[in-house]
Each structure stands twice: as structure tokens, then as C-alpha cells.
Design an enzyme around this catalytic site. Structure first.
Site, mmCIF file in Angstrom:
data_model
loop_
_atom_site.group_PDB
_atom_site.id
_atom_site.type_symbol
_atom_site.label_atom_id
_atom_site.label_comp_id
_atom_site.label_asym_id
_atom_site.label_seq_id
_atom_site.Cartn_x
_atom_site.Cartn_y
_atom_site.Cartn_z
ATOM 1 N N ASN A 1 0.479 -0.697 -0.388
ATOM 2 C CA ASN A 1 -0.320 0.119 0.300
ATOM 3 C C ASN A 1 0.897 1.008 -0.135
ATOM 4 O O ASN A 1 0.413 1.983 0.189
ATOM 5 C CB ASN A 1 -1.184 -0.416 1.507
ATOM 6 C CG ASN A 1 -1.806 -1.356 1.105
ATOM 7 O OD1 ASN A 1 -1.750 -2.315 2.308
ATOM 8 N ND2 ASN A 1 -2.951 -1.050 0.136
ATOM 9 N N ILE B 1 1.252 6.952 0.103
ATOM 10 C CA ILE B 1 0.708 5.906 1.031
ATOM 11 C C ILE B 1 -0.660 5.798 0.059
ATOM 12 O O ILE B 1 -1.399 6.599 0.344
ATOM 13 C CB ILE B 1 0.315 6.442 2.187
ATOM 14 C CG1 ILE B 1 1.888 6.624 2.830
ATOM 15 C CG2 ILE B 1 0.048 5.524 3.534
ATOM 16 C CD1 ILE B 1 2.634 7.587 4.042
ATOM 17 N N CYS B 2 -1.506 4.817 0.515
ATOM 18 C CA CYS B 2 -2.885 4.403 0.131
ATOM 19 C C CYS B 2 -3.865 4.100 1.435
ATOM 20 O O CYS B 2 -3.771 2.812 1.523
ATOM 21 C CB CYS B 2 -2.906 3.257 -0.994
ATOM 22 S SG CYS B 2 -4.683 3.245 -1.688
ATOM 23 N N LEU B 3 -4.462 5.074 1.784
ATOM 24 C CA LEU B 3 -4.756 4.562 3.343
ATOM 25 C C LEU B 3 -6.552 5.329 3.123
ATOM 26 O O LEU B 3 -6.168 6.512 2.831
ATOM 27 C CB LEU B 3 -3.937 4.900 4.137
ATOM 28 C CG LEU B 3 -4.586 4.610 5.719
ATOM 29 C CD1 LEU B 3 -4.838 3.033 6.039
ATOM 30 C CD2 LEU B 3 -3.768 5.235 7.092
#
Lengths: 187, 179
Positions: B83, B91-93
Site C-alpha cells: 500500500n 500511501i494508499c490509506l
């Protein structure tokens, strides 16, 4: 950790001993807005029990008009779903915020009626309305909306060529209608 | 910077400094400039993960509309995670995007990132290559992530050089496996 425990104990005992400095810090934290983290001004509380300044919460709701949720627990929230908190000492607002809409007013539901088992569900007390109807409503509406007869020319005088034309048309359509009905009967 | 944003960051800064996680050296926040618009975060790699033992530096940018909009966070330290982009550190959050809530703080963001390191979401990847490896070759993924941790997030330069050599071998294995 121990400081927090002792302060909560102090709160439970109703403040029998004078609070220390740390106790004061902890207890004011109970009244902090969850958005600006300062002591809540114009406080409102959500149905899920979270405290905010009204200006802060209003801005949050404005930021995401499509998905209105509690900034703490993401429960559903809305302008009419928050309760203002009126302390005794804050009758006049110190910081009038003209730009913001006023804090929503508190709701005053009627006290519960002890007599009725299902108050509000009776047919007689105005809580229940129902209506059925089949009628020429849309046609009636069109007629009343469009055929007001204002500014429309009246029928032409009997001797004019228009009169003859209209007579012919009316007869012609009557014949069309008769032929149609005849066709319906034999088909 | 808007008043509310600055006032809040100051409060949060105190909160993080006082928190137990800082006492246990799990998270850290530092100021980069005096305007509170940019901060430097640091999180420790969670135990029992390939990131254990590493310290990961984060760049945190506070928008004017904070806390109504999320802070912009990315990894400065290179990291091998499905991620997180292995190139840019993006960041993929969800909580840093549409799931942000105004009551979240620097502390909760850093703890969420630490949790992300412990529980990757390969079905919602930021780095497709890493995510593919995570799913198809978990063992090689573990080794790669561990070596990246030692190389980029470790504090020993010696370890960095020795592991750089090992990484080359890992890469060879990965390439041969791929072909």
C-alpha cells in the site's frame, strides 16, 4: 496513567477533596471540542454523545455535505440531530458569529402521556392521515391551467368563411369518430 | 495558515509528545519549520513483521483546512509494502483520503500507519508490483521487505552495505522466479 485513574475517582466521589492541578487539566478535557481540541464554545452534543463547538461542527458538515458523519465515531449526524448545551453561566454569547447560522435550538418534546399505551398512534389525534382517490385530477388540472379563457378569441360569427370551415371540420371529425367506433365494433 | 489549524497542531503536538507511544519510542513527531505547516513523523516498524527494527520517517504536510481535511502524509524512508509506493513513498490509506474524520489527530494517523505496516491490504494496492509479489510469492515478499527495512530504515551503515549485497541476490532470485 495513575493520574488519570485518580482524577476519575475524584470525579466519581463528587470532588470531596480539592482538585490538584493535574485534576483540573483532566476535568477540562471532558469538555474539549473533538475538532479544535479547545474547551467547547457554543457547545453542541451529537446523538452519539460527542461534544463539539457549534462553529467547528458546522464547518465539518459544510466540508462534506454528502456524507454527514460524526467526526469521532462516524455515526450519522446532522444539523437537526445535535443538542445544544446551555450552561448556567453562559447566557450571553461572548463571541457572536454572524457569519454562521445560529446554533440549532433545543427540541422540547411533549412529556409522555401516561394514559395511552401507544401515544401518537391513534387515528383520532391527528397523527394519522390517509387519502385515496381516483379522479380526473390531471385532466382537471390541465383544463383549469390551460383553458382559462383569457385572451382567447371567441367563436367566429356564423356567416364568416371561418364559421363554415369549422362546421365542416367538426362534421368531418364526427364522421371519423363514427367510422372508428364502427371499425371497433366489427373488428 | 488558518488559525484553527495552527492552534490544533500545537495541541496535538503536545499530545503526541506526552503520549505513551512516544515514551515507548513507537512514534515521534518533530517540527520542520516554525509555522506548523510541515512536520516530520517517525514510526517504528511493528514487531513480528518484516519492518521490525526499522524506523520509518514520514513527511507530514498540514493543509490550511486542517482538521477538516486530512494531512498529506508520505514515506520519506523507502519501504517495500503493497500500500506504499516503493518509488515515491505515497500511501494508499482510506483515512488519509475520503475516510478522514476531523477528530483524528497526528497521533492516530501515525498509529494507523503503524497498523497498516502490520496488516497490508493487497487488494487495494498503491504499488502493483509489490502487491503482486505479496500475493504470489509471500516468502520473497517477506525477505524483500525485511531487507529494505535493514537497508533504508535501519540505523547501521554497515548493515546497510552487507544487506545491499544480499538484496542483489534477492533481486536475482526474484528476477529468475519472474522469468
Amino acid at each position: 496513567m495513575s493520574a488519570a485513574a485518580s482524577s476519575s475517582q475524584g470525579g466519581a466521589e463528587g470532588g470531596t477533596h480539592p482538585p490538584g492541578e493535574e485534576d483540573q487539566g483532566e476535568s477540562s478535557a471532558y469538555y474539549e471540542c473533538n475538532i479544535c481540541l479547545d474547551t467547547a464554545k457554543d457547545p453542541v452534543v451529537s446523538m452519539c454523545g460527542h461534544l463539539f463547538c457549534w462553529p467547528c461542527l458546522h464547518q465539518w458538515l459544510e466540508t462534506r455535505p454528502n456524507r454527514q458523519m460524526c467526526p469521532v465515531c462516524k455515526a450519522g449526524i446532522g444539523k437537526d440531530k445535535v443538542v445544544p448545551i446551555y450552561g448556567r453561566g453562559c447566557t450571553k454569547s461572548q463571541d457572536p458569529r454572524e457569519k454562521l447560522p445560529p446554533r440549532p435550538a433545543g427540541q422540547r418534546p411533549e412529556p409522555e402521556n401516561a394514559g395511552g399505551v401507544f401515544p401518537g398512534f391513534g387515528f383520532g389525534d391527528g397523527g394519522f392521515h390517509m387519502s385515496f382517490g381516483i379522479g380526473a385530477f390531471p385532466f382537471g388540472m390541465f383544463a383549469s391551467t390551460f383553458n382559462l379563457n383569457d385572451g382567447r378569441p371567441g367563436p367566429p360569427p356564423p356567416a364568416s368563411p371561418q364559421h363554415a370551415e369549422e362546421q365542416f371540420l367538426s362534421k368531418f371529425f364526427i364522421w371519423v369518430a363514427v367510422l372508428f367506433i364502427f371499425w371497433l365494433l366489427i373488428a | 495558515m488558518a488559525n484553527i489549524a495552527e492552534a490544533r497542531i500545537k495541541r496535538e503536538f503536545k499530545e503526541v509528545v506526552k503520549s505513551e507511544e512516544v515514551a515507548k519510542c513507537h512514534i515521534k513527531v518533530e517540527l520542520v519549520n516554525d509555522t506548523f505547516t510541515e512536520l516530520r513523523g517517525e514510526i517504528a516498524g511493528p514487531p513480528d513483521t518484516p519492518y521490525e527494527g526499522g524506523n520509518f520517517i514520514l513527511e507530514i504536510k498540514i493543509p490550511d483546512t486542517y482538521p477538516f481535511n486530512p494531512p498529506k502524509v508520505k514515506f520519506v524512508t523507502k519501504i517495500w509494502h503493497p500500500n506504499i509506493s516503493s518509488v515515491t513513498g505515497a500511501i494508499c490509506l482510506d483515512i488519509l483520503k475520503d475516510q478522514w474524520a476531523a477528530a483524528m489527530t497526528l497521533r492516530t494517523v501515525l498509529l494507523s500507519l503503524q497498523a497498516l505496516l502490520a496488516a497490508a491490504e493487497p487488494d487495494d494496492p498503491q504499488d502493483a508490483v509489490v502487491a503482486k509479489q505479496y500475493k504470489e510469492n509471500p516468502k520473497i515478499f517477506q525477505d524483500t521487505a525485511k531487507h529494505w527495512t535493514h537497508i533504508f530504515a535501519g540505523d547501521s551503515k554497515v548493515a546497510m552495505i552487507t544487506h545491499m549485497l544480499e538484496l542483489k541476490q534477492i533481486k536475482k532470485i526474484a528476477i529468475s522466479h519472474h522469468s
